[in-house]
Enzyme design. Structure first.
Site, short mmCIF file in Angstrom:
data_model
loop_
_atom_site.label_atom_id
_atom_site.label_comp_id
_atom_site.label_asym_id
_atom_site.label_seq_id
_atom_site.Cartn_x
_atom_site.Cartn_y
_atom_site.Cartn_z
N CYS A 87 0.87 -1.19 0.00
CA CYS A 87 0.00 0.00 0.00
C CYS A 87 0.90 1.23 0.00
O CYS A 87 1.68 1.45 0.92
CB CYS A 87 -0.92 0.01 1.22
SG CYS A 87 -1.81 1.57 1.40
N CYS A 107 0.47 3.52 3.05
CA CYS A 107 1.12 2.98 4.25
C CYS A 107 2.62 3.28 4.21
O CYS A 107 3.21 3.66 5.22
CB CYS A 107 0.91 1.48 4.36
SG CYS A 107 -0.70 1.00 5.03
N GLY A 129 -14.62 6.50 -8.11
CA GLY A 129 -13.32 6.98 -8.56
C GLY A 129 -12.17 6.72 -7.61
O GLY A 129 -11.08 7.27 -7.78
N HIS A 133 -8.42 8.28 2.39
CA HIS A 133 -7.79 9.60 2.32
C HIS A 133 -8.84 10.67 2.06
O HIS A 133 -9.83 10.44 1.37
CB HIS A 133 -6.71 9.66 1.24
CG HIS A 133 -7.14 9.14 -0.10
ND1 HIS A 133 -7.21 7.79 -0.38
CD2 HIS A 133 -7.56 9.77 -1.22
CE1 HIS A 133 -7.64 7.62 -1.62
NE2 HIS A 133 -7.86 8.80 -2.15
#
Ligand code: 5GP
Ligand code: ZN
Length: 112
Positions: A5, A8, A91, A98
């Site tokens: 990720c 991360c 999307g 986030h």
């Protein structure tokens, strides 16, 4: 920490980028593909794939407090847009929660 990720890795400083803000729980940094003169992402350090996966109202509050502090710091309090894309249909491309903060140009409504 979720393997592979990218967010991360940013949160854990495995990828070095300039942070706009950091607290115990979150980091904020510039979007690599800015869609406005200001385009900042606020992310929890802990990995949650989407908004649906975070069951921690206190942390959600801290993320929005992070938004308030970023816009203060960048002096864009008078006009900015916050966006959370949840799911491919909306999307979402990076599956680490986030909050987008966009500012510095006019925005239309409805969004695209
Ligand atoms: P989403 O479409 O998932 O809501 O938004 C993901 C955002 O992350 C996009 O605006 C994209 O430009 C940004 N992004 C993707 N990879 C990176 C990266 O490695 N670094 C930074 N700073 N932003 C990224
Ligand atoms: Zn992650």
């Amino acid at each position: 920490m979720s393997e592979n990720c990218i967010f991360c890795k940013i949160a854990n400083k495995e990828i070095k980028i300039d942070l706009v803000l950091e607290t115990e729980d979150l980091v904020a940094f510039k979007d690599i593909n800015a869609q406005a003169p200001f385009h900042i992402l606020v992310i929890p350090k802990k990995h949650y794939e989407t908004l649906n996966d975070i069951k921690n109202p206190e942390l959600l509050g801290k993320l929005f407090e992070g938004v308030q502090n970023v816009v203060k710091k960048l002096n864009i309090e008078d006009g900015y847009r916050t966006v959370i894309n949840t799911g491919k249909k909306a999307g979402q491309e990076v599956f680490h929660l986030h909050i987008h903060i966009l500012a510095g140009r006019p925005f239309t409504w409805p969004p695209g």
